[in-house]
Write an enzyme that holds these catalytic residues in place. Structure first.
Site, PDB file in Angstrom:
ATOM      1  N   SER A 276      -7.403   3.967   9.351  1.00  0.00           N
ATOM      2  CA  SER A 276      -8.044   4.136   8.253  1.00  0.00           C
ATOM      3  C   SER A 276      -7.673   3.413   7.387  1.00  0.00           C
ATOM      4  O   SER A 276      -7.986   2.278   6.386  1.00  0.00           O
ATOM      5  CB  SER A 276      -8.110   5.520   7.695  1.00  0.00           C
ATOM      6  OG  SER A 276      -8.806   5.559   6.408  1.00  0.00           O
TER       7      SER A 276
ATOM      8  N   ASP B  18     -15.014   2.913   8.143  1.00  0.00           N
ATOM      9  CA  ASP B  18     -14.092   3.954   7.718  1.00  0.00           C
ATOM     10  C   ASP B  18     -14.904   4.723   6.608  1.00  0.00           C
ATOM     11  O   ASP B  18     -14.155   6.050   6.490  1.00  0.00           O
ATOM     12  CB  ASP B  18     -12.914   3.069   7.126  1.00  0.00           C
ATOM     13  CG  ASP B  18     -11.800   4.081   6.237  1.00  0.00           C
ATOM     14  OD1 ASP B  18     -11.260   4.968   7.364  1.00  0.00           O
ATOM     15  OD2 ASP B  18     -11.607   4.282   5.033  1.00  0.00           O
TER      16      ASP B  18
ATOM     17  N   ARG C  41     -14.306  13.064   8.371  1.00  0.00           N
ATOM     18  CA  ARG C  41     -13.148  13.883   8.569  1.00  0.00           C
ATOM     19  C   ARG C  41     -12.892  14.886   7.916  1.00  0.00           C
ATOM     20  O   ARG C  41     -12.065  15.779   8.184  1.00  0.00           O
ATOM     21  CB  ARG C  41     -12.072  12.453   8.830  1.00  0.00           C
ATOM     22  CG  ARG C  41     -11.962  11.728  10.173  1.00  0.00           C
ATOM     23  CD  ARG C  41     -11.069  10.449   9.965  1.00  0.00           C
ATOM     24  NE  ARG C  41     -10.002  10.844   9.683  1.00  0.00           N
ATOM     25  CZ  ARG C  41      -8.803  10.080   8.987  1.00  0.00           C
ATOM     26  NH1 ARG C  41      -9.488   8.816   8.356  1.00  0.00           N
ATOM     27  NH2 ARG C  41      -7.672  10.680   8.735  1.00  0.00           N
TER      28      ARG C  41
ATOM     29  N   LYS D 263      -8.592  -1.242   5.987  1.00  0.00           N
ATOM     30  CA  LYS D 263      -9.225  -1.524   4.881  1.00  0.00           C
ATOM     31  C   LYS D 263      -8.057  -2.855   4.260  1.00  0.00           C
ATOM     32  O   LYS D 263      -8.411  -3.761   3.769  1.00  0.00           O
ATOM     33  CB  LYS D 263      -9.178  -0.565   3.781  1.00  0.00           C
ATOM     34  CG  LYS D 263     -10.388   0.378   4.048  1.00  0.00           C
ATOM     35  CD  LYS D 263     -10.115   1.664   3.115  1.00  0.00           C
ATOM     36  CE  LYS D 263      -9.128   2.728   3.558  1.00  0.00           C
ATOM     37  NZ  LYS D 263      -9.260   4.030   3.267  1.00  0.00           N
TER      38      LYS D 263
ATOM     39  N   HIS E  89       0.727  -1.280  -0.022  1.00  0.00           N
ATOM     40  CA  HIS E  89      -0.039   0.233   0.182  1.00  0.00           C
ATOM     41  C   HIS E  89       0.915   1.327   0.115  1.00  0.00           C
ATOM     42  O   HIS E  89       2.023   1.313   0.769  1.00  0.00           O
ATOM     43  CB  HIS E  89      -0.922  -0.057   1.181  1.00  0.00           C
ATOM     44  CG  HIS E  89      -1.745   1.242   1.382  1.00  0.00           C
ATOM     45  ND1 HIS E  89      -2.821   1.383   0.621  1.00  0.00           N
ATOM     46  CD2 HIS E  89      -1.482   2.522   1.760  1.00  0.00           C
ATOM     47  CE1 HIS E  89      -3.559   2.549   0.857  1.00  0.00           C
ATOM     48  NE2 HIS E  89      -2.579   3.239   1.603  1.00  0.00           N
TER      49      HIS E  89
HETATM   50  N1  URA Z   1      -5.855   7.189   3.188  1.00  0.00           N
HETATM   51  C1  URA Z   1      -6.861   6.639   3.667  1.00  0.00           C
HETATM   52  O1  URA Z   1      -7.280   5.508   3.375  1.00  0.00           O
HETATM   53  N2  URA Z   1      -7.126   7.187   5.015  1.00  0.00           N
HETATM   54  C2  URA Z   1      -6.916   8.019   5.484  1.00  0.00           C
HETATM   55  O2  URA Z   1      -7.113   8.590   6.699  1.00  0.00           O
HETATM   56  C3  URA Z   1      -5.863   9.072   4.505  1.00  0.00           C
HETATM   57  C4  URA Z   1      -5.516   8.576   3.494  1.00  0.00           C
END
Ligand code: URA
Length: 431
Positions: free
Chosen positions: A188, A166, A173, A192, A85
């Protein structure tokens, strides 16, 4: 699960308290099902933004976000799963090359990558892949398993219900000034990634002017928080810190980034403008293969062109035509060097925003992007230039977009009298 009182949870965090596991689990579940209101979730997000979470709270928070939805199970695959990622950058087409490269390195591994779309100055892997005619991002669980067994790598958009907590919290947010919080970003991203079912994960944490984290200390803290969350959740996790002061490689834009990726996948000799990109890919590949226990030399495999066949199979598995004509923008403008000397700097953030202004990126979620628009970097930092020499090629569907992009690019370029030292893009490893 016990019922808690949202206000008491908010007050406890506001007053620097450590939240009980059950309070976090209840709050996240109750926010996901609508029992806790947006106002209350925003207040807790702000309390976390200001007062942080302990390592234990962060692990429980992330697990609660994972438990809010589905967790993909790849345990029936007789391959070791390993994913990557990136926290996002400009010209960051690493996944397009890395996923097929890892699969080409060994039949024992599989890369089950769920990717996202771009926002603001950073491009999204799914937007880039969607430039390929016929290619579909959505895959059912069964299709994904079949492609992982057959090809060894998949890039798809998240299907089903991956971390719905999320999705709600990120949107909240975004409008409450609570995005740039290390525990909230870490939970976050990791909720995922862990829910997507990989056994091993390498994080490419970008640091610099074009990245989420502009300084090394914050980037290191974010990387350590994510590595800790992953390992606590049973996912073998490591991170690389890599530079994002200048765009990676030679192309910024959707079709353009597929072009650069395919050129690299075809094997050596490589265009020297892609050297920084290749260095990042090889470093990440080495880390991923090390984690999966595979003894292979990813640089040699990349140079051989073997990953190109895997790429073609990967594209075909999702309905794409690897030989199909990609969408191109009709209008071109050459940006020329304002002076003679050395290109000392090319600011990634400005290039990313300029590419967005040309149509390649979106300023808010849900906006369409142009596949053909973007910027080809003709001259990379460190090279000599003469006044009037084309240093960038801008592409847009509408020539009226050029002036706004040029306004940014003019400020993005620094020409110096002496050649600047360009540091390696890979800064450090965090295991
Ligand atoms: N990418 C994400 O998936 N979440 C965040 O909070 C910031 C960047």
């Amino acid at each position: 699960m016990a019922t808690w009182d949202a206000t008491s949870v908010i007050i406890a965090k506001r007053d620097h308290g450590e939240l009980p596991d059950e309070a976090i689990q209840w709050f996240i579940a109750a926010y996901t099902d609508g029992t806790v209101s947006d106002e209350q979730a925003a207040a807790l997000a702000m309390a976390v933004f200001l007062n942080g979470l302990t390592g234990h709270e962060l692990a429980v928070w992330t697990q609660a976000m994972i438990d809010s939805g589905d967790r993909i199970d790849h345990s029936q695959l007789d391959r070791i799963t390993v994913d990557k990622h990136s926290t996002g950058g400009v010209g960051d087409k690493v996944s397009l090359i890395l996923c097929p490269l890892i699969a080409a390195c060994s039949p024992l591994v599989a890369v089950p990558q769920l990717a996202g779309r771009g926002l603001a100055h950073t491009g999204g892997t799914i937007d880039k892949m969607e430039s390929i005619p016929g290619w579909k991002a959505e895959m059912s669980g069964a299709e994904m398993t079949a492609a992982l067994l057959d090809v060894g790598a998949v890039i798809a958009s998240a299907t089903g219900d991956i971390a719905p907590a999320d999705k709600k919290l990120y949107a909240l947010r975004d409008v409450t000034g609570t995005v740039p919080s290390i525990p909230l970003i870490a939970s976050s991203i990791m909720s995922k990634k862990i829910a997507s079912g990989t056994a091993n994960l390498v994080l490419d944490v970008k640091v610099g002017r074009g990245a989420f984290m502009t300084n090394i200390d914050d980037a290191r803290e974010l990387a350590r928080a994510m590595v800790d969350i992953g390992n606590r959740a049973g996912v073998n996790t490591a991170a690389l810190l890599t530079r994002m002061d200048q765009p990676l490689g030679s192309m910024v834009g959707n079709t353009l980034e597929v072009d650069e990726s395919v050129a690299i996948l075809r094997g050596a000799p490589f265009d020297s403008r892609s050297s920084d990109l290749i260095e990042v890919i090889v470093a990440l590949a080495e880390e991923m293969l090390h984690m999966a226990g595979v003894d292979a030399n990813p640089r040699e495999v990349l140079e051989s062109g073997a990953a190109h066949e895997t790429w073609r199979a990967m594209v075909r598995a999702q309905g794409g035509d690897p030989d199909g004509a990609m969408p191109r923008s009709d209008h071109e403008h050459l940006f020329r060097s304002p002076a003679t000397g050395f290109l000392a700097d090319l600011d990634a953030l400005s290039v990313g925003l300029a590419s967005m202004r040309l149509g390649a990126g979106r300023s808010k979620q849900g906006e369409a992007v142009s596949a053909g628009a973007g910027i080809e970097i003709l001259v990379k930092p460190g090279s000599a230039v003469t006044e009037g020499q084309p240093i960038q090629r801008l592409l847009a569907d509408d020539p009226a977009k050029f002036p706004a992009a040029l306004e940014l690019l003019e400020k993005a370029v620094t020409i110096a009298d002496t050649a600047a030292e360009i540091p390696s893009p890979v800064i450090e490893r965090i295991r």
